[in-house]
Design a protein around this motif. Structure first.
Motif, PDB file in Angstrom:
ATOM      1  N   LYS A  91      39.845  23.408  12.680  1.00 35.18           N
ATOM      2  CA  LYS A  91      39.233  24.713  12.441  1.00 35.18           C
ATOM      3  C   LYS A  91      37.820  24.570  11.896  1.00 35.18           C
ATOM      4  O   LYS A  91      36.929  25.388  12.201  1.00 35.18           O
ATOM      5  CB  LYS A  91      40.106  25.523  11.473  1.00 35.18           C
ATOM      6  CG  LYS A  91      39.839  27.015  11.504  1.00 35.18           C
ATOM      7  CD  LYS A  91      40.907  27.783  10.760  1.00 35.18           C
ATOM      8  CE  LYS A  91      40.660  29.280  10.798  1.00 35.18           C
ATOM      9  NZ  LYS A  91      41.734  30.035  10.091  1.00 35.18           N
ATOM     10  N   VAL A 150      35.120  24.378  14.640  1.00 35.10           N
ATOM     11  CA  VAL A 150      35.009  25.479  15.600  1.00 35.10           C
ATOM     12  C   VAL A 150      33.600  26.059  15.692  1.00 35.10           C
ATOM     13  O   VAL A 150      33.080  26.237  16.806  1.00 35.10           O
ATOM     14  CB  VAL A 150      36.047  26.576  15.276  1.00 35.10           C
ATOM     15  CG1 VAL A 150      35.728  27.868  16.033  1.00 35.10           C
ATOM     16  CG2 VAL A 150      37.441  26.094  15.641  1.00 35.10           C
ATOM     17  N   ASP A 164      45.808  27.048  16.039  1.00 31.74           N
ATOM     18  CA  ASP A 164      45.010  28.034  15.315  1.00 31.74           C
ATOM     19  C   ASP A 164      43.516  27.784  15.538  1.00 31.74           C
ATOM     20  O   ASP A 164      42.735  28.728  15.738  1.00 31.74           O
ATOM     21  CB  ASP A 164      45.342  27.965  13.821  1.00 31.74           C
ATOM     22  CG  ASP A 164      44.690  29.085  13.020  1.00 31.74           C
ATOM     23  OD1 ASP A 164      44.834  30.258  13.403  1.00 31.74           O
ATOM     24  OD2 ASP A 164      44.015  28.779  12.019  1.00 31.74           O
ATOM     25  N   ALA A 165      43.130  26.510  15.538  1.00 31.87           N
ATOM     26  CA  ALA A 165      41.731  26.164  15.794  1.00 31.87           C
ATOM     27  C   ALA A 165      41.332  26.574  17.208  1.00 31.87           C
ATOM     28  O   ALA A 165      40.232  27.116  17.424  1.00 31.87           O
ATOM     29  CB  ALA A 165      41.519  24.663  15.588  1.00 31.87           C
ATOM     30  N   HIS A 224      40.774  30.387  17.495  1.00 31.46           N
ATOM     31  CA  HIS A 224      39.487  30.826  16.968  1.00 31.46           C
ATOM     32  C   HIS A 224      38.328  30.331  17.846  1.00 31.46           C
ATOM     33  O   HIS A 224      37.342  31.047  18.044  1.00 31.46           O
ATOM     34  CB  HIS A 224      39.310  30.343  15.522  1.00 31.46           C
ATOM     35  CG  HIS A 224      40.138  31.111  14.537  1.00 31.46           C
ATOM     36  ND1 HIS A 224      41.420  30.753  14.213  1.00 31.46           N
ATOM     37  CD2 HIS A 224      39.863  32.246  13.828  1.00 31.46           C
ATOM     38  CE1 HIS A 224      41.914  31.619  13.331  1.00 31.46           C
ATOM     39  NE2 HIS A 224      40.986  32.533  13.089  1.00 31.46           N
ATOM     40  N   ASN A 270      38.025  32.644  20.907  1.00 31.25           N
ATOM     41  CA  ASN A 270      37.387  33.920  20.614  1.00 31.25           C
ATOM     42  C   ASN A 270      35.890  33.769  20.352  1.00 31.25           C
ATOM     43  O   ASN A 270      35.076  34.576  20.825  1.00 31.25           O
ATOM     44  CB  ASN A 270      38.068  34.580  19.413  1.00 31.25           C
ATOM     45  CG  ASN A 270      39.495  34.994  19.722  1.00 31.25           C
ATOM     46  OD1 ASN A 270      39.885  35.106  20.891  1.00 31.25           O
ATOM     47  ND2 ASN A 270      40.289  35.217  18.674  1.00 31.25           N
ATOM     48  N   LEU A 271      35.509  32.715  19.638  1.00 33.20           N
ATOM     49  CA  LEU A 271      34.107  32.554  19.258  1.00 33.20           C
ATOM     50  C   LEU A 271      33.247  32.089  20.441  1.00 33.20           C
ATOM     51  O   LEU A 271      32.105  32.553  20.605  1.00 33.20           O
ATOM     52  CB  LEU A 271      33.994  31.566  18.098  1.00 33.20           C
ATOM     53  CG  LEU A 271      32.620  31.473  17.415  1.00 33.20           C
ATOM     54  CD1 LEU A 271      32.133  32.851  16.971  1.00 33.20           C
ATOM     55  CD2 LEU A 271      32.694  30.513  16.219  1.00 33.20           C
TER      56      LEU A 271
END
Length: 271
Positions: free
Chosen positions: A77, A80, A104-105, A108, A111-112
């Motif tokens: 994460k 990211v 989870d990483a 994100h 999305n980014l």
């Protein structure tokens, strides 16, 4: 014959666009990776069996787009924000199906990257619906991406794959080696890679050229390939063993035509 000392030097694969052979089994995926093709939503899932050319195509795309390439298991994460500054390919996403932190990483990062207006490629062997992410939001985003699938090879593609694998190892096989292998091997990219590696090792160990005779020796020691070759080149039955309802005009072994009938196509071509 005494075995020669051999050195298992790593093969250096050629990963340029000109080194990738386009065939019906991969044409759609290649078209979707063309720089002129805009991926809906800015993302793409690329799937295909082991050794099918996923990594090769990822490198072609990265070379054209300036993208980074990262194995999914290395995702953190903390990394990211930096990774999302440009296009990126994440390889072997199913490998993190049991790694919630990496998932989870990736969620994100997904999305980014897209929010920053960059492209995202994800790869795996199976179809995306089978990747089994334990994070439902990530799995749904993966399944919502356009999907390019690499299919198992046909004869033409398998021949080119074998030629490329030999070339990666700086091996020039005799002209009749590849046709023989295509006719007798398991039809998969993984089998092609394994057979070329084993032929290389056998050639070095015995100090022999990679010839059809060497290929026959190797394949006869591979039970699955020997069985496949036997099924493709059945031997004519002796007349004593022939079923009673067999056609009368089928020649028996021992006659001139019968002896010919027991030969395979490979035998007629010669070693």
């Amino acid at each position: 014959m005494a075995q020669q000392l051999s050195f298992d030097l790593p093969a250096k694969p050629a990963l340029g666009r000109d080194d990738f052979f386009v065939a019906p089994s991969n044409a759609m995926a290649v078209a979707m990776l063309d720089p002129s093709f805009a991926w809906p939503g800015g993302k793409l899932v690329l799937s295909g069996p082991k050794r099918s050319g996923k990594t090769h195509l990822v490198h072609v795309w990265a070379s054209n787009s300036g993208a980074q390439i990262l194995p999914a298991w290395q995702l953190t994460k903390a990394a990211v924000p930096q990774l999302a500054e440009g296009p990126i390919a994440i390889e072997d996403v199913p490998d993190i199906a049991d790694n919630t932190e990496a998932q989870d990483a990736l969620f994100h990062l997904h999305n980014l990257v897209l929010a920053n207006g960059h492209a995202l490629m994800l790869t795996g062997r199976a179809a995306p619906r089978l990747w089994g992410m334990s994070l439902p939001d990530l799995q749904s985003r993966i399944e919502g991406a356009p999907h390019a699938q690499l299919q198992p090879p046909d004869d033409a593609l398998l021949s080119v794959v074998l030629a490329k694998l030999f070339n990666d190892r700086q091996i020039t096989p005799k002209p009749d080696v590849i046709p023989y292998l295509v006719a007798h091997m398991d039809r998969s990219f993984a089998a092609a890679s394994q057979i070329v590696e084993e032929l290389d090792q056998l050639s070095l160990a015995e100090g022999r050229m990679v010839s059809r005779a060497l290929a026959v020796q190797l394949m006869s020691d591979r039970p699955q390939d020997a069985a496949r070759g036997a099924a493709q080149h059945p031997i004519a039955q002796p007349i004593a063993d022939r079923p009673a309802d067999a056609p009368a005009d089928v020649p028996a072994r021992g006659t001139a035509t019968g002896q010919d009938a027991t030969k395979t196509d490979d035998d007629r071509r010669g070693d």
